[in-house]
Scaffold this motif. Structure first.
Motif: not given
Length: 896
Positions: A270-275, A344-347
């Motif tokens: 939900r944050e998707a902070e990193y590459q 998929l959520r991260y994407l």
DNA sequence: GCGGACTGCTTACCT
DNA sequence: ACAGGTAAGCAGTCCGCG
């Protein structure tokens, strides 16, 4: 039978129009539509060759149902939008003239109009007048935070009219697209075509003939009112599956060390902070691709991937994600393992972070799910995590739903092991690791001739649900859905749960287990000891059969007719309707008959081509999953047609059936050694005794009682649900014994397995002497190994117990595994429900320690010997051996 | 203060 | 988020014991 339609809306298609064209001529046409054509994104196709109905949703922009169709020749998805003007609605008992006086309803922006109609109320066995409240959009019915129609009516009615009547609203919680499927009589998973913009069901003559023949050959003596149901199911299940073009995806994300804890941070989707540093694809055409992000300070290393793997490097993460999105949008089916919650959520969130517009992202985010704009996303984590699937389709081959464990159990293939954090891998290591995950994810859908895809398709057809929902929801939802469908088809009002409970909520028997709602099955006291030549007879699908034969359902149990009151359920005050077949009885009964009489035998028929046999075997296991749950749902409060007396009556009749059968067996001179719920262990019965018993059951009980298996011999312990049996081919069944339980230390389990193996070699009573000698040695050796502290490794002594809840949530007691868990938490580990705790028993308080923190010297050997003793005693007492005597303890020493 | 009888909690199993 | 029945081990409680 003509008034019965076959599961697909026939109003659009008369028999004369059945298409006879076979697929070959359709290829080019389909390909043309497919190529470079953006129909699916922009508008409904005007024409479409035969395509599989895969999924249905509500399209908020177009305000209509959207159907995803998979065209198997172009191998593309097309989205067709409703043309009938079907609208969302619910029912109420308030007449229109009164509803019109409720301003908040009439002026609701989503309100459209009112209609009146008559429906059949099965609880009261009479027609009822209801008002259909039609809305412009599904959210208006139920789901708007500030007042939706289903809340407004009961809220406002008393204000406007005073409390003069009970206000009821029905069918307001059914998802719109399900409503659409039910009302149009659609069959998800089946083949349709689009002609002049209309969606039409397709029937091939060949298929029709096949179904006809099946019915004529095997269901001639089916009860008349069930015949048409068998026909409906057979039409759905006989139709073949397409080839599913699909791609499996896996992503890897950079995750930094956190200095404070010394642990790796788990990336939060939900944050998707990193590459996103690596993405892999494996598709059904054998294409394997790895997409890598170029980063500074990555050791180049050798890529060293197999030559058939395409490797692509991207300089920017944005470009990489764009490429991933293009791929995802190219496939009709996208497979992930936990993609709903992670990949998929991260994407999605990562793309947002990098400035993608919503319309550039092909993913649609739900609260707990991720769907695709173009294709269909199947999250295997959800599917394999489904308890019923785990137990009945894959017979408990895996315990934990991790990719590694499921793959090892079903494919014999593991994830790649890595010893470094993801972020420190070389490109080659990272690519291989990531690719392997996609490979096994894909293979989980392809093994055994695409078993999983076919299973999903079969369940889609039975449940009348979109494939996406089938793969994510539990068996009670599947059952609910096909039962709701049947209500609509028959013009029945779907009752609210409270309505059923109010009229038929009470149970009358007392459960043996405290806190349960009613009495369940009987377990016969076993005759402990060794018995040669034991036949196990059991009733095929006992509970579904009872539901069929005894006409059980919410409408038939405790029905309103005085003339039915003499049709009593044994051991209860309940009675059952004699006049009308309950919907559940018809649906479950017909599914049962189809499985037992057609799919099970066909799945075993060696005379059939392998592919066909495989299909039959898929169908029979899909039916097994559903039938096994079909009784339990009536006793489950979460089920919409929850009706405890139905479950209670089923179990009560089951008890009656098994006791009468035992009595009959004894009357025939057969010794009954043991029995549980629906099975009987018979000692050395003759052919004619078996036949007599089976015939008696058929005639007196109308139930099928067959020999399930024959044991060369059994070792029955004195405990119920605990025995061991050696089959004629030497294979061995071990049931319930501690020695086979998952949580016990390996050292004890290994010794127990050795004993099993030795026992399976015993052919005659005379062989026993030798075997007993060997077993004594096995017991003595493992005892000495412990006594002399000669285990190889502490892992051999680990108990592995699953946390039922988070460690802090144990308030009443603190079991040993929780004590160990708390020690781990103090070390900074985060533990949750479902985690397995590995611990050993030690001398000092609190007597347990996590394996990784313990050392050899502190092991409490006596505790292990106690455990060894109780594990073996379950079998030894039946074999006439004594643990203490074997290990050389004299009677006297035992008391010292 | 401690052990035995008992109940309750928890997990893993069977059908 | 299908049901109830059984076994086992342990935690916790109560009671008796000069």
């Amino acid at each position: 039978m003509d008034e019965f339609f076959s599961g697909v809306d026939k109003s659009n298609l008369s028999r004369g129009e059945i298409l006879q064209k076979e697929d070959s001529s359709k290829g080019q046409e389909a390909a043309q539509i497919g190529r470079g054509n953006e129909l699916s994104e922009t508008s409904s196709p005007r024409t479409l060759p035969p395509s599989y109905f895969i999924s249905a949703t509500y399209d908020g922009k177009r305000r209509r149902a959207a159907i995803k169709l998979y065209e198997p020749l172009s191998r593309r998805i097309y989205t067709w939008y409703d043309t009938s003007g079907h609208m969302p609605y619910c029912y109420t008992n308030i007449p229109p003239e009164e509803l019109e006086k409720i301003e908040r309803l009439i002026k609701h922006p989503g309100f459209d109009h009112l209609e009146t109609l008559e429906l059949y109320d099965a609880l009261l066995d009479r027609k009822v007048k209801v008002t259909k409240v039609v809305a412009k959009d599904p959210l208006a019915i139920g789901g708007l935070p500030r007042g939706c129609i289903r809340d407004i009516i009961p809220e406002e009615y008393p204000k406007v009219f005073g409390d003069k009547r009970e206000v009821k609203v029905w069918e307001a919680a059914i998802k719109y697209y399900q409503c659409y499927i039910y009302d149009r009589g659609l069959a998800p998973g089946m083949v349709y075509e689009v002609k002049d913009g209309e969606l039409l069901p397709l029937w091939y003559e060949k298929h029709e003939k096949n179904v006809k023949r099946l019915l004529e050959e095997h269901f001639k003596d089916e009860p008349e009112d069930l015949y048409k149901y068998v026909e409906m199911w057979a039409r759905l299940l006989e139709y073949p599956a397409p080839d599913f073009r699909r791609v499996a995806v896996d992503i890897e994300v950079f995750s930094p060390w956190v200095e404070a804890t010394g642990l790796l941070r788990v990336p939060d989707p939900r944050e998707a902070e990193y590459q996103i540093i690596c993405v892999s694809f494996v598709d059904s055409e054998g294409l394997k691709r790895v997409l890598l992000l170029k980063r500074e300070d990555v050791k180049e290393g050798l890529l060293d991937l197999p030559p058939n793997v395409l490797v692509e490097f991207y300089n920017s993460e944005r470009d990489l994600i764009s490429a991933v999105f293009r791929t995802i949008s190219d496939y009709p089916f996208v497979i992930t393992f936990n993609g709903d919650d992670f990949d998929l959520r991260y994407l999605f969130h990562r793309a947002e972070r990098l400035g993608f517009n919503r319309d550039e992202i092909p993913i649609e985010l739900g609260r707990n799910i991720c769907l695709l704009k173009y294709g269909v996303h199947i999250d295997l984590y959800r599917f394999f995590g489904n308890r019923s699937i785990q137990i009945y389709a894959f017979s408990q081959k895996y315990r934990n739903t991790t990719l590694d464990e499921v793959a090892q159990a079903l494919l014999g293939k593991a994830k790649l092991e890595i010893t470094k954090p993801i972020s420190e891998l070389t490109y080659g290591e990272l690519a291989r690791y990531c690719l392997r995950d996609s490979e096994i994810t894909f293979e989980l859908t392809s093994f055994n001739d695409d078993l999983v895809m076919k299973l999903l398709l079969a369940l889609t057809r039975i449940s009348r649900m979109p494939m996406e929902d089938v793969s994510r929801q539990g068996v009670s939802r599947w059952i609910r859905s096909f039962m709701q469908y049947e209500h609509r088809r028959r013009g029945m009002l779907i009752p609210n749960k409270e309505d059923i409970i109010a009229v038929k909520g009470k149970t009358a028997t007392k459960a043996i287990i405290k806190g349960k709602k009613y009495k369940g099955a009987i377990v016969v006291e076993p005759k402990s000891g060794v018995h040669f030549n034991v036949a196990v007879m059991d009733f095929q699908s006992l509970y579904p059969s009872i539901i069929k034969v005894h006409n059980l359902g919410y409408q038939s149990i405790l029905c309103p007719h005085p003339e039915c009151r003499d049709n009593k359920v044994p051991d209860t005050p309940h009675w059952v309707c004699k006049k009308k077949r309950a919907l559940e009885s018809a649906l479950i009964g017909s599914l049962r008959d189809l499985r037992v009489r057609w799919y099970k035998p066909k799945a075993k028929d060696k005379g059939l081509p392998k592919e066909l046999r495989n299909w039959y075997s898929v169908i029979q296991s899909a039916l097994k999953v559903i039938l096994n749950a079909s009784y339990g749902v009536f006793g489950a409060e979460t089920f919409d047609l929850y009706c405890p007396p139905v479950a209670e009556a089923t179990a009560a009749i089951g008890r009656n059936v098994i006791t009468r059968t035992i009595d009959k067996a004894r009357e025939l001179g057969i010794e009954v050694l043991y029995g549980d719920t629906d099975s009987l262990f018979l000692k050395n019965p003759t052919e004619s005794q078996i036949e007599a018993l089976s015939e008696w059951a058929e005639k007196e009980l109308q139930l099928e009682l067959d020999v399930d298996k024959v044991y060369r011999y059994t070792v029955l312990s004195s405990r119920k649900k605990n025995y061991l049996g050696v089959l004629l081919d030497g294979s061995i069944d071990v049931k319930g014994l501690t020695g086979k339980k998952r949580h016990i230390p390996l050292l004890i389990k290994k010794a127990f397995d050795e004993m099993d193996k030795r026992l399976s070699q015993v052919k005659t009573p005379a062989d026993f002497d030798e075997a007993l000698k060997d077993i004594r040695k096995i017991v003595r050796d493992s005892y000495m190994k412990l006594k002399r502290r000669e285990w190889d490794d502490l892992n051999e002594l680990a108990f592995e117990v699953v946390l039922g809840k988070a460690p802090r949530a144990y308030h009443k007691t603190t079991p040993q595994h929780v004590k160990a868990a708390i020690i781990l938490e103090e070390k900074g580990e985060e533990l949750k429900a479902g985690d397995t705790i590995r611990f050993v028993k030690v001398v000092r308080e609190p007597r347990v320690k996590p394996v990784k923190m313990a050392s050899d010297v502190e092991i409490d050997v006596d505790e292990y010997i106690k455990y060894l003793r109780s594990t073996f005693e379950q079998v030894l007492d039946a074999l006439g051996l004594e643990f203490d005597e074997i290990i050389g303890l004299t009677r006297l020493e035992q008391f010292m």
